[in-house]
Design a protein around this motif. Structure first.
Motif, PDB file in Angstrom:
ATOM      1  N   SER A 192      29.674  47.915  54.303  1.00 31.72           N
ATOM      2  CA  SER A 192      28.510  47.039  54.077  1.00 31.72           C
ATOM      3  C   SER A 192      28.541  46.388  52.690  1.00 31.72           C
ATOM      4  O   SER A 192      27.726  45.521  52.388  1.00 31.72           O
ATOM      5  CB  SER A 192      27.209  47.847  54.224  1.00 31.72           C
ATOM      6  N   ILE A 193      29.478  46.787  51.857  1.00 31.47           N
ATOM      7  CA  ILE A 193      29.479  46.273  50.477  1.00 31.47           C
ATOM      8  C   ILE A 193      29.786  44.770  50.465  1.00 31.47           C
ATOM      9  O   ILE A 193      30.583  44.277  51.278  1.00 31.47           O
ATOM     10  CB  ILE A 193      30.512  47.048  49.617  1.00 31.47           C
ATOM     11  N   ARG A 194      29.105  44.029  49.582  1.00 28.47           N
ATOM     12  CA  ARG A 194      29.408  42.603  49.405  1.00 28.47           C
ATOM     13  C   ARG A 194      30.229  42.479  48.119  1.00 28.47           C
ATOM     14  O   ARG A 194      29.928  43.141  47.118  1.00 28.47           O
ATOM     15  CB  ARG A 194      28.122  41.759  49.283  1.00 28.47           C
ATOM     16  N   ILE A 195      31.238  41.615  48.169  1.00 31.00           N
ATOM     17  CA  ILE A 195      32.132  41.488  47.009  1.00 31.00           C
ATOM     18  C   ILE A 195      32.049  40.060  46.473  1.00 31.00           C
ATOM     19  O   ILE A 195      32.223  39.098  47.224  1.00 31.00           O
ATOM     20  CB  ILE A 195      33.587  41.830  47.409  1.00 31.00           C
ATOM     21  N   ILE A 196      31.734  39.934  45.177  1.00 30.59           N
ATOM     22  CA  ILE A 196      31.694  38.590  44.588  1.00 30.59           C
ATOM     23  C   ILE A 196      32.618  38.582  43.356  1.00 30.59           C
ATOM     24  O   ILE A 196      32.690  39.553  42.622  1.00 30.59           O
ATOM     25  CB  ILE A 196      30.250  38.142  44.247  1.00 30.59           C
ATOM     26  N   ALA A 197      33.334  37.476  43.203  1.00 31.21           N
ATOM     27  CA  ALA A 197      34.411  37.472  42.198  1.00 31.21           C
ATOM     28  C   ALA A 197      34.415  36.198  41.369  1.00 31.21           C
ATOM     29  O   ALA A 197      33.996  35.123  41.824  1.00 31.21           O
ATOM     30  CB  ALA A 197      35.758  37.627  42.902  1.00 31.21           C
ATOM     31  N   HIS A 198      34.920  36.335  40.148  1.00 31.96           N
ATOM     32  CA  HIS A 198      35.070  35.179  39.250  1.00 31.96           C
ATOM     33  C   HIS A 198      36.404  34.484  39.572  1.00 31.96           C
ATOM     34  O   HIS A 198      37.407  35.162  39.841  1.00 31.96           O
ATOM     35  CB  HIS A 198      35.048  35.666  37.796  1.00 31.96           C
ATOM     36  N   PRO A 199      36.441  33.142  39.515  1.00 31.13           N
ATOM     37  CA  PRO A 199      37.693  32.448  39.871  1.00 31.13           C
ATOM     38  C   PRO A 199      38.854  32.650  38.904  1.00 31.13           C
ATOM     39  O   PRO A 199      39.943  32.130  39.164  1.00 31.13           O
ATOM     40  CB  PRO A 199      37.276  30.969  39.936  1.00 31.13           C
ATOM     41  N   GLU A 200      38.662  33.397  37.821  1.00 27.83           N
ATOM     42  CA  GLU A 200      39.808  33.747  36.971  1.00 27.83           C
ATOM     43  C   GLU A 200      40.623  34.894  37.580  1.00 27.83           C
ATOM     44  O   GLU A 200      41.654  35.287  37.029  1.00 27.83           O
ATOM     45  CB  GLU A 200      39.323  34.172  35.566  1.00 27.83           C
ATOM     46  N   CYS A 201      40.162  35.440  38.727  1.00 26.37           N
ATOM     47  CA  CYS A 201      40.910  36.533  39.385  1.00 26.37           C
ATOM     48  C   CYS A 201      42.100  35.968  40.159  1.00 26.37           C
ATOM     49  O   CYS A 201      42.055  34.832  40.646  1.00 26.37           O
ATOM     50  CB  CYS A 201      40.008  37.261  40.382  1.00 26.37           C
ATOM     51  N   PRO A 202      43.142  36.794  40.350  1.00 29.01           N
ATOM     52  CA  PRO A 202      44.297  36.343  41.142  1.00 29.01           C
ATOM     53  C   PRO A 202      43.911  36.061  42.611  1.00 29.01           C
ATOM     54  O   PRO A 202      42.918  36.602  43.112  1.00 29.01           O
ATOM     55  CB  PRO A 202      45.260  37.537  41.057  1.00 29.01           C
ATOM     56  N   PRO A 203      44.722  35.230  43.303  1.00 34.73           N
ATOM     57  CA  PRO A 203      44.386  34.827  44.674  1.00 34.73           C
ATOM     58  C   PRO A 203      44.173  35.992  45.645  1.00 34.73           C
ATOM     59  O   PRO A 203      43.304  35.911  46.527  1.00 34.73           O
ATOM     60  CB  PRO A 203      45.587  33.970  45.103  1.00 34.73           C
ATOM     61  N   ASP A 204      44.948  37.087  45.536  1.00 31.87           N
ATOM     62  CA  ASP A 204      44.762  38.189  46.497  1.00 31.87           C
ATOM     63  C   ASP A 204      43.398  38.863  46.314  1.00 31.87           C
ATOM     64  O   ASP A 204      42.852  39.440  47.256  1.00 31.87           O
ATOM     65  CB  ASP A 204      45.908  39.221  46.408  1.00 31.87           C
ATOM     66  N   VAL A 205      42.837  38.764  45.126  1.00 29.46           N
ATOM     67  CA  VAL A 205      41.492  39.298  44.865  1.00 29.46           C
ATOM     68  C   VAL A 205      40.453  38.354  45.479  1.00 29.46           C
ATOM     69  O   VAL A 205      39.541  38.784  46.198  1.00 29.46           O
ATOM     70  CB  VAL A 205      41.264  39.466  43.337  1.00 29.46           C
TER      71      VAL A 205
END
Ligand code: 13P
Ligand code: SF4
Length: 362
Positions: free
Chosen positions: A252-265
């Motif tokens: 159920s976890i939602r994951i939000i990421a900054h665009p400085e992360c690598p593509p696989d992230v």
């Protein structure tokens, strides 16, 4: 840059030395007594209320005298404090007037009526404020607060790239030095990168220095992106495997990421955006449990305002952002150090690139 002394000269990018320091212009204030008095306890109680989820009560008597005297001196000096979303909660909630992502801080610096700006963030952010407000005094509590992206490229590198790709417009992420901004056509931040690239109407664009931000933009546009091999030392440490493990443990976890992360992230993220856009997403979606794939002070700052959301914190700290601390902010306001001074010609060239971004109509 001045090192905490009223007598020191201000040394800026370009090697200029000015004997007219901020301390000369505004004077030095007496250093306050940092006792935790009943008056300070009472005056800072509403601030503690905002941070009590993330700062234990036993620690508050250490922070409170700094918070109190920073706010007092800020008012006496007519200064404003701009703080990035990655600053620690006692700075973000305790002494900042404006908080935000890189774009918001640049816009607020440009709008501000205050004569003195204290930038709680890294050096390129303070330079951006100085570029936009050449007539203002811009101070940073620690001028060694760098950034691996800004350190990855120089103005000379940009000139060589232009020679290798004649006629191709160049976009610089704001995480660059003034010297780089002076050589490019326009700047961007993580919140407007796609819009900036497409605004140029070109088939091919050089976008530097973050290879991952560039790859993220390339995945959303037909414009061919040529990039540089810079990376953020904080975001490049996350991995797709790590995020899959979190999701397997709790689907159920939602994951939000900054665009400085690598593509696989980014491939594992439910949402990708700048620090401000990530905060906006949490406020709008109000998820039960969220993993913020970015610098970990941000989760502390947002957690104070979203008590119903459970934050999972894979704690990667930015060592540069963490150089900014309350005692150094107090020194800044007492001694008027360290001042950001830029070569005026370079700053004028850099201003064109930053203003072109700030004025972009969406
Ligand atoms: P934002 O513009 O998203 O705040 O990012 C700045 C930064 O340095 C992120 O690491
Ligand atoms: Fe630079 Fe990364 Fe720190 Fe942001 S988090 S300031 S990009 S090193």
């Amino acid at each position: 840059m001045v090192q905490g002394s009223s007598a020191a000269a201000a040394i800026g990018t370009g090697g200029n030395v000015s004997l007219d320091t901020a301390a000369d212009r505004y004077g030095v204030k007496p250093y306050p007594d940092l006792a935790y008095t009943p008056e300070i306890a009472e005056a800072t109680a509403p601030i503690y209320e905002k941070v009590r989820h993330v700062i234990p009560a036993i620690e508050w008597p250490v922070h409170a005298p700094y918070v109190y005297h920073i706010n007092r001196l800020k008012a006496e000096r007519g200064a404003i404090i701009l703080a990035h979303n990655y600053q620690t909660p006692e700075i973000y909630h305790g002494v900042a007037d404006i908080v935000g992502d890189s774009l918001q801080l640049a816009q607020e610096a440009a709008k501000s009526q205050a004569e003195i700006i204290v930038q709680c963030g890294v050096h390129f952010m303070a330079e951006t404020s100085k570029i936009l407000c050449p007539e203002k005094t811009v101070l940073i509590p620690d001028s060694h607060a760098g950034c691996s992206l800004a350190a990855s490229i120089t103005g000379e590198d940009v000139r060589l790239l232009r020679e290798a790709h004649p006629g191709v417009p160049v976009v610089a992420y704001v995480n660059t030095t003034a010297d780089v901004k002076a050589e490019v056509d326009i700047c961007c931040t993580s919140s407007n990168a796609l819009e900036v690239v497409e605004s140029l109407g070109a088939k091919e664009v050089i976008m530097l220095p973050d290879q991952y931000l560039a790859a993220w933009v390339a995945s959303q546009t037909d414009v061919k992106i040529i990039t540089w091999n810079g990376a953020c030392e904080v975001h490049e440490r996350f991995t797709g495997d790590e995020l899959r493990a979190y999701r397997e443990a709790d689907p159920s976890i939602r994951i939000i990421a900054h665009p400085e992360c690598p593509p696989d992230v980014l491939a594992e993220a439910d949402f990708t955006g700048s620090t401000a856009k990530m905060i906006g997403w949490v406020q709008k979606e109000n998820p039960g449990k969220v993993l913020m794939v970015t610098e970990c002070s941000m989760a502390d700052n947002v957690a104070s305002e979203a008590p119903d959301v459970e934050f999972v914190r894979p704690c990667n700290l930015c060592p540069h952002m963490k150089r900014i601390q309350l005692p150094k902010i107090l020194d800044t306001l007492v001694y008027m150090s360290e001042e950001v001074v830029l070569d005026p010609m370079m700053a004028a060239k850099a201003r064109r690139s930053v203003e072109r971004m700030v004025n972009l109509k969406s």
